[in-house]
Design a protein around this motif. Sequence first.
Motif, PDB file in Angstrom:
ATOM      1  N   SER A   1       0.751  -0.997  -0.010  1.00  6.33           N
ATOM      2  CA  SER A   1       0.053   0.117  -0.132  1.00  6.33           C
ATOM      3  C   SER A   1       0.869   1.151  -0.029  1.00  6.33           C
ATOM      4  CB  SER A   1      -1.052  -0.127   1.180  1.00  6.33           C
ATOM      5  OG  SER A   1      -0.185  -0.008   2.453  1.00  6.33           O
ATOM      6  N   THR A   2       1.897   1.470   0.877  1.00  4.44           N
ATOM      7  CA  THR A   2       2.972   2.452   0.660  1.00  4.44           C
ATOM      8  C   THR A   2       3.433   2.772  -0.598  1.00  4.44           C
ATOM      9  OG1 THR A   2       3.201   1.921   3.177  1.00  4.44           O
ATOM     10  CG2 THR A   2       5.078   3.556   2.006  1.00  4.44           C
ATOM     11  N   ALA A   3       4.090   1.444  -1.067  1.00  3.73           N
ATOM     12  CA  ALA A   3       4.654   1.595  -2.230  1.00  3.73           C
ATOM     13  C   ALA A   3       3.626   2.049  -3.203  1.00  3.73           C
ATOM     14  CB  ALA A   3       5.360   0.185  -2.704  1.00  3.73           C
ATOM     15  N   HIS A   4       2.469   1.726  -3.297  1.00  2.00           N
ATOM     16  CA  HIS A   4       1.671   2.123  -4.357  1.00  2.00           C
ATOM     17  C   HIS A   4       1.422   3.522  -4.253  1.00  2.00           C
ATOM     18  CE1 HIS A   4      -2.540   2.721  -6.264  1.00  2.00           C
ATOM     19  NE2 HIS A   4      -1.858   1.622  -7.050  1.00  2.00           N
ATOM     20  N   ARG A   5       1.197   3.904  -3.245  1.00  2.00           N
ATOM     21  CA  ARG A   5       0.896   5.352  -2.881  1.00  2.00           C
ATOM     22  C   ARG A   5       2.176   6.251  -3.523  1.00  2.00           C
ATOM     23  NH1 ARG A   5       2.415   8.550   1.150  1.00  2.00           N
ATOM     24  NH2 ARG A   5       2.899   6.708   2.579  1.00  2.00           N
ATOM     25  N   LEU A   6       3.355   5.799  -3.002  1.00  2.00           N
ATOM     26  CA  LEU A   6       4.369   6.790  -3.468  1.00  2.00           C
ATOM     27  C   LEU A   6       4.585   6.505  -4.902  1.00  2.00           C
ATOM     28  CD1 LEU A   6       6.638   5.812  -0.417  1.00  2.00           C
ATOM     29  CD2 LEU A   6       5.449   7.935  -0.900  1.00  2.00           C
ATOM     30  N   MET A   7       4.475   5.415  -5.542  1.00  2.00           N
ATOM     31  CA  MET A   7       4.647   5.307  -6.837  1.00  2.00           C
ATOM     32  C   MET A   7       3.653   5.959  -7.945  1.00  2.00           C
ATOM     33  SD  MET A   7       6.114   1.167  -6.686  1.00  2.00           S
ATOM     34  CE  MET A   7       6.379   0.967  -8.367  1.00  2.00           C
ATOM     35  N   ALA A   8       2.782   5.914  -7.402  1.00  2.00           N
ATOM     36  CA  ALA A   8       1.413   6.772  -7.846  1.00  2.00           C
ATOM     37  C   ALA A   8       1.974   8.212  -7.927  1.00  2.00           C
ATOM     38  CB  ALA A   8       0.101   6.503  -7.393  1.00  2.00           C
ATOM     39  N   GLU A   9       2.485   8.909  -7.002  1.00  2.00           N
ATOM     40  CA  GLU A   9       2.900  10.233  -6.857  1.00  2.00           C
ATOM     41  C   GLU A   9       4.155  10.287  -7.758  1.00  2.00           C
ATOM     42  OE1 GLU A   9       3.531  11.669  -3.292  1.00  2.00           O
ATOM     43  OE2 GLU A   9       1.608  11.090  -2.228  1.00  2.00           O
ATOM     44  N   LEU A  10       5.033   9.529  -7.755  1.00  4.11           N
ATOM     45  CA  LEU A  10       6.102   9.495  -8.771  1.00  4.11           C
ATOM     46  C   LEU A  10       5.728   9.351 -10.504  1.00  4.11           C
ATOM     47  CD1 LEU A  10       8.782   7.313  -6.755  1.00  4.11           C
ATOM     48  CD2 LEU A  10       8.869   9.614  -7.128  1.00  4.11           C
ATOM     49  N   GLU A  11       4.895   8.612 -10.568  1.00  5.94           N
ATOM     50  CA  GLU A  11       4.201   8.481 -12.015  1.00  5.94           C
ATOM     51  C   GLU A  11       3.566   9.665 -12.322  1.00  5.94           C
ATOM     52  OE1 GLU A  11       1.370   5.546 -14.614  1.00  5.94           O
ATOM     53  OE2 GLU A  11       1.498   5.388 -12.475  1.00  5.94           O
ATOM     54  N   GLU A  12       2.834  10.370 -11.344  1.00  5.17           N
ATOM     55  CA  GLU A  12       1.941  11.393 -11.772  1.00  5.17           C
ATOM     56  C   GLU A  12       3.127  12.630 -12.156  1.00  5.17           C
ATOM     57  OE1 GLU A  12      -1.044  14.719  -9.901  1.00  5.17           O
ATOM     58  OE2 GLU A  12      -0.510  13.084  -8.585  1.00  5.17           O
ATOM     59  N   TRP A  13       4.389  12.725 -11.420  1.00  2.00           N
ATOM     60  CA  TRP A  13       5.296  13.800 -11.879  1.00  2.00           C
ATOM     61  C   TRP A  13       6.100  13.458 -13.020  1.00  2.00           C
ATOM     62  CZ3 TRP A  13      10.840  13.605 -11.607  1.00  2.00           C
ATOM     63  CH2 TRP A  13      11.190  15.122 -11.722  1.00  2.00           C
ATOM     64  N   GLY A  14       6.129  12.036 -13.340  1.00  2.00           N
ATOM     65  CA  GLY A  14       6.884  11.834 -14.508  1.00  2.00           C
ATOM     66  C   GLY A  14       8.216  11.021 -14.234  1.00  2.00           C
ATOM     67  N   ALA A  15       8.461  10.784 -12.977  1.00  2.00           N
ATOM     68  CA  ALA A  15       9.846   9.813 -12.352  1.00  2.00           C
ATOM     69  C   ALA A  15       9.631   8.533 -12.666  1.00  2.00           C
ATOM     70  CB  ALA A  15       9.913  10.228 -10.910  1.00  2.00           C
ATOM     71  N   LEU A  16       8.389   8.029 -12.930  1.00  2.00           N
ATOM     72  CA  LEU A  16       7.966   6.635 -13.038  1.00  2.00           C
ATOM     73  C   LEU A  16       6.824   6.620 -14.259  1.00  2.00           C
ATOM     74  CD1 LEU A  16       7.814   4.643  -9.776  1.00  2.00           C
ATOM     75  CD2 LEU A  16       9.900   4.871 -11.428  1.00  2.00           C
ATOM     76  N   ALA A  17       6.888   5.604 -15.077  1.00  2.00           N
ATOM     77  CA  ALA A  17       5.940   5.300 -15.984  1.00  2.00           C
ATOM     78  C   ALA A  17       5.453   3.861 -16.166  1.00  2.00           C
ATOM     79  CB  ALA A  17       6.212   5.679 -17.357  1.00  2.00           C
ATOM     80  N   ARG A  18       4.377   3.556 -16.540  1.00  2.00           N
ATOM     81  CA  ARG A  18       3.872   1.967 -16.669  1.00  2.00           C
ATOM     82  C   ARG A  18       3.645   1.821 -17.935  1.00  2.00           C
ATOM     83  NH1 ARG A  18      -0.998   1.335 -12.717  1.00  2.00           N
ATOM     84  NH2 ARG A  18      -1.200   3.425 -13.115  1.00  2.00           N
ATOM     85  N   ASP A  19       4.069   0.175 -18.471  1.00  2.00           N
ATOM     86  CA  ASP A  19       3.852  -0.407 -19.803  1.00  2.00           C
ATOM     87  C   ASP A  19       2.395  -0.879 -19.823  1.00  2.00           C
ATOM     88  OD1 ASP A  19       3.937  -2.779 -18.506  1.00  2.00           O
ATOM     89  OD2 ASP A  19       5.758  -3.639 -19.285  1.00  2.00           O
ATOM     90  N   ASP A  20       2.253  -1.513 -20.945  1.00  2.00           N
ATOM     91  CA  ASP A  20       0.694  -2.020 -21.151  1.00  2.00           C
ATOM     92  C   ASP A  20       0.419  -3.160 -20.227  1.00  2.00           C
ATOM     93  OD1 ASP A  20       0.345  -0.405 -23.171  1.00  2.00           O
ATOM     94  OD2 ASP A  20       1.016  -1.586 -24.729  1.00  2.00           O
ATOM     95  N   ASN A  21       1.515  -3.759 -19.622  1.00  2.00           N
ATOM     96  CA  ASN A  21       1.109  -4.729 -18.663  1.00  2.00           C
ATOM     97  C   ASN A  21       1.295  -4.489 -17.126  1.00  2.00           C
ATOM     98  OD1 ASN A  21       1.175  -6.881 -20.544  1.00  2.00           O
ATOM     99  ND2 ASN A  21       3.462  -6.898 -20.911  1.00  2.00           N
ATOM    100  N   GLY A  22       1.236  -3.075 -16.974  1.00  2.00           N
ATOM    101  CA  GLY A  22       1.254  -2.729 -15.463  1.00  2.00           C
ATOM    102  C   GLY A  22       2.727  -2.687 -15.014  1.00  2.00           C
ATOM    103  N   ARG A  23       3.669  -2.983 -15.661  1.00  2.00           N
ATOM    104  CA  ARG A  23       5.115  -2.879 -15.036  1.00  2.00           C
ATOM    105  C   ARG A  23       5.640  -1.483 -15.013  1.00  2.00           C
ATOM    106  NH1 ARG A  23       8.521  -7.135 -18.368  1.00  2.00           N
ATOM    107  NH2 ARG A  23       7.526  -5.936 -19.891  1.00  2.00           N
ATOM    108  N   TYR A  24       6.280  -1.301 -13.918  1.00  2.00           N
ATOM    109  CA  TYR A  24       7.121   0.213 -13.894  1.00  2.00           C
ATOM    110  C   TYR A  24       8.292   0.408 -14.492  1.00  2.00           C
ATOM    111  CZ  TYR A  24       2.959   1.687 -10.833  1.00  2.00           C
ATOM    112  OH  TYR A  24       1.837   1.655 -10.124  1.00  2.00           O
ATOM    113  N   HIS A  25       8.647   1.439 -15.035  1.00  2.00           N
ATOM    114  CA  HIS A  25      10.030   1.855 -15.409  1.00  2.00           C
ATOM    115  C   HIS A  25      10.335   3.381 -15.126  1.00  2.00           C
ATOM    116  CE1 HIS A  25       8.521   3.782 -19.375  1.00  2.00           C
ATOM    117  NE2 HIS A  25       7.506   2.839 -19.112  1.00  2.00           N
TER     118      HIS A  25
END
Length: 268
Positions: A42-66
């Motif tokens: 839950s903590t990882a999901h919350r922080l990664m969502a914020e990072l994705e919103e900022w552009g530090a992370l992104a997801r592919d079609d399979n939901g994997r992060y990069h």
Amino acid sequence: MRTNEAGRTVTSRVLAILEAFEAHGPMLTLSQVAEHTQMPVSTAHRLMAELEEWGALARDDNGRYHVGLRLWGLAQSGGVRLRDSARPFLQDLFSLTQETAHLAIREGSEALYVDRIYSSKRVPRASRIGGRLPLHATAVGKVLLAYEAPWFRDAYLHEHLEAPTKRTHVNPEALARELTQIADQGFAIAHEEVRVGACSIAVPVRGRPDATEAAIGLVLPAPQSSNLTRHLPVLTGTATRIEAAIARYPFTMTSQLTGGATTSTGWR
């Protein structure tokens, strides 16, 4: 700001998430990141969502992060002055030899590859721009280690020495003698120590008097190992030209890379 979990700061958790991609691969699932960072999903999901919103992370079609393009672009701008200073000469080195040429600095206990120009020859690739390798397993790393302060060399040799291949030199006493020889002769050679099928040669680049802050090297197919030293004149000449170029800046090479914070004296 601190989280309520084990007293870790939010910043430390965010950095742990980003480090997971550096240490465990370019593509990770949410559960993998949570496992590597030892934090609740839950903590990882919350922080990664914020990072994705900022552009530090992104997801592919399979939901994997990069790593996202915004973070990648920010990282690229960090070493622009160093690369811009050395790039023309590194390009000349490649043109004259037609061999893979690269520039590295020491970051902690590893060689950090700042720039690289790839040959079309089929040589096993051990690293990439921005990648890191153990100092004792590469020619550029051995050069950086050989010219370090004695206390750092001793501390490094007392650490666990990773052996990427069967030919990696990991005996502390023998490696200490090799580093002394490298400092005396002014160059280092590595034969299939980080990748089977590849050999390399490197020389120091001095950013200021009595300080070696970078190394440049060439990577060749292993069957050409007996001809490595024929490239020494062009390597040393290129190093001299890079030294003259960076002397025009008021910062050391490592401070150019990091925006003012010198990394070459820190233990990772």
